[in-house]
Design an enzyme around this catalytic site. Structure first.
Site, short mmCIF file in Angstrom:
data_model
loop_
_atom_site.label_atom_id
_atom_site.label_comp_id
_atom_site.label_asym_id
_atom_site.label_seq_id
_atom_site.Cartn_x
_atom_site.Cartn_y
_atom_site.Cartn_z
N ASP A 44 0.85 -1.20 0.00
CA ASP A 44 0.00 0.00 0.00
C ASP A 44 0.88 1.24 0.00
O ASP A 44 1.88 1.28 0.72
CB ASP A 44 -0.87 0.01 1.26
CG ASP A 44 -1.65 -1.27 1.42
OD1 ASP A 44 -2.69 -1.40 0.77
OD2 ASP A 44 -1.19 -2.15 2.19
N HIS A 57 0.11 0.89 5.21
CA HIS A 57 -1.32 0.66 4.96
C HIS A 57 -2.20 1.75 5.55
O HIS A 57 -3.06 2.31 4.86
CB HIS A 57 -1.76 -0.70 5.51
CG HIS A 57 -3.22 -0.94 5.32
ND1 HIS A 57 -4.17 -0.58 6.27
CD2 HIS A 57 -3.91 -1.45 4.28
CE1 HIS A 57 -5.37 -0.88 5.80
NE2 HIS A 57 -5.24 -1.40 4.61
N GLU A 116 -1.12 -0.86 -4.32
CA GLU A 116 -2.42 -0.26 -4.01
C GLU A 116 -2.23 1.19 -3.60
O GLU A 116 -1.54 1.48 -2.61
CB GLU A 116 -3.15 -1.02 -2.89
CG GLU A 116 -4.51 -0.35 -2.67
CD GLU A 116 -5.29 -0.82 -1.46
OE1 GLU A 116 -5.02 -1.91 -0.94
OE2 GLU A 116 -6.19 -0.05 -1.05
O1 G3P Z 1 -5.74 -5.32 -2.40
C1 G3P Z 1 -6.37 -6.16 -1.52
C2 G3P Z 1 -6.39 -5.59 -0.14
O2 G3P Z 1 -5.09 -5.21 0.19
C3 G3P Z 1 -7.30 -4.44 0.04
O3 G3P Z 1 -7.58 -4.16 1.35
O4 G3P Z 1 -7.40 -2.89 3.44
O5 G3P Z 1 -5.83 -4.74 2.99
O6 G3P Z 1 -5.62 -2.64 1.75
P1 G3P Z 1 -6.55 -3.58 2.43
CA CA Z 2 -3.90 -3.24 0.32
#
Ligand code: G3P
Ligand code: CA
Length: 247
Positions: A44, A57, A116
């Protein structure tokens, strides 16, 4: 270099690295996931105060570092001084928040990357150094466009990346139950896949999305039985905190 086009299903995606056994989104976590044999690692990204791309994240530092407050209120060098591992286990006290470039330089030629872009980093005014512009520029500079999957819960971020690159691989993330508009969004951005929360995913949706020509890659599954059921229903891959789940 490993290309997305060379991956055969099921693609096992290491969610924030080997999150189950290592501090998430750290070099140790990514290295361990690759050691476990995955061909894609997920991470992330957001922007620091001095507009560098950092890997974390949460919007705030409190859960995964010894810092406090919003990550975007600190410069990269300030963030680099934080301990990003002890919260998980004292043996990881030397882990630092990685800059995206560090992760790309260390692992970008070994595995594929799922980057992400956090929706909180989106700037509607679209400055020249917006996060989505910086991320795509960096990936292009490293000549890794074929090895990177860009994803976001924010369709505006994905639409902007599509404007910047007709070749970028994009995934739309959702965590609310699927709705009729999904297919329109996937078509609009010429998506590589739809990545829903598996808890909202119905078999009928997998069929519908497949029929329309898109892959379905749910997150985040840590139970072997659930993985098996969804694989039988036709998912193309899945995110997991435990990359050795299937072995
Ligand atoms: O990309 C899948 C997942 O990573 C999305 O949710 O909250 O873990 O970033 P989160
Ligand atoms: Ca993620």
């Amino acid at each position: 270099m490993m290309k997305l086009s060379e991956l055969t299903p099921p693609i096992v995606i290491a969610h924030r690295g080997f999150k189950m056994k290592y501090p998430e989104n750290t070099m140790a976590s990514f290295e361990a996931a690759i050691g476990a044999g995955v061909k894609m690692i997920e991470l992330d990204v957001t922007l620091s105060r001095d507009r560098r791309i950092i890997v974390i994240h949460d919007d705030t530092l409190d859960r995964t570092t010894n810092g406090t407050g919003r990550a975007s209120d600190y410069s990269l060098s300030e963030l680099k001084a934080l301990d990003a591992g002890s919260w998980f286990d004292p043996s990881f006290k030397d882990e630092r928040l990685p800059a995206l470039e560090e992760v790309i330089d260390a692992f970008g030629n070994q595995v594929t990357l799922n980057i992400e872009i956090k929706e909180s980093a989106h700037e509607p005014s679209g400055p020249p150094d917006a996060i989505e512009k910086q991320v795509i520029d960096l990936v292009l500079e490293k000549k890794l466009l074929d090895s990177v999957l860009f994803s976001s819960f924010d369709q505006r971020i994905l639409a902007r990346i599509r404007e910047l690159s007709s070749q970028a691989h994009l995934s739309f993330l959702t965590e609310i139950p699927p709705y009729e508009g999904i297919l329109g969004i996937l078509r609009k951005i010429s998506a590589f896949s739809w990545n829903p929360d598996y808890r909202t995913l119905l078999y009928s949706h997998i069929q519908k999305i497949h029929y329309a020509g898109f892959r379905v890659i749910p997150f985040t599954i840590n139970d072997k039985t659930i993985v098996k059921k969804f694989l039988e229903a036709g998912i193309h891959g899945f995110f997991t905190d435990d990359p050795i789940l299937q072995s």
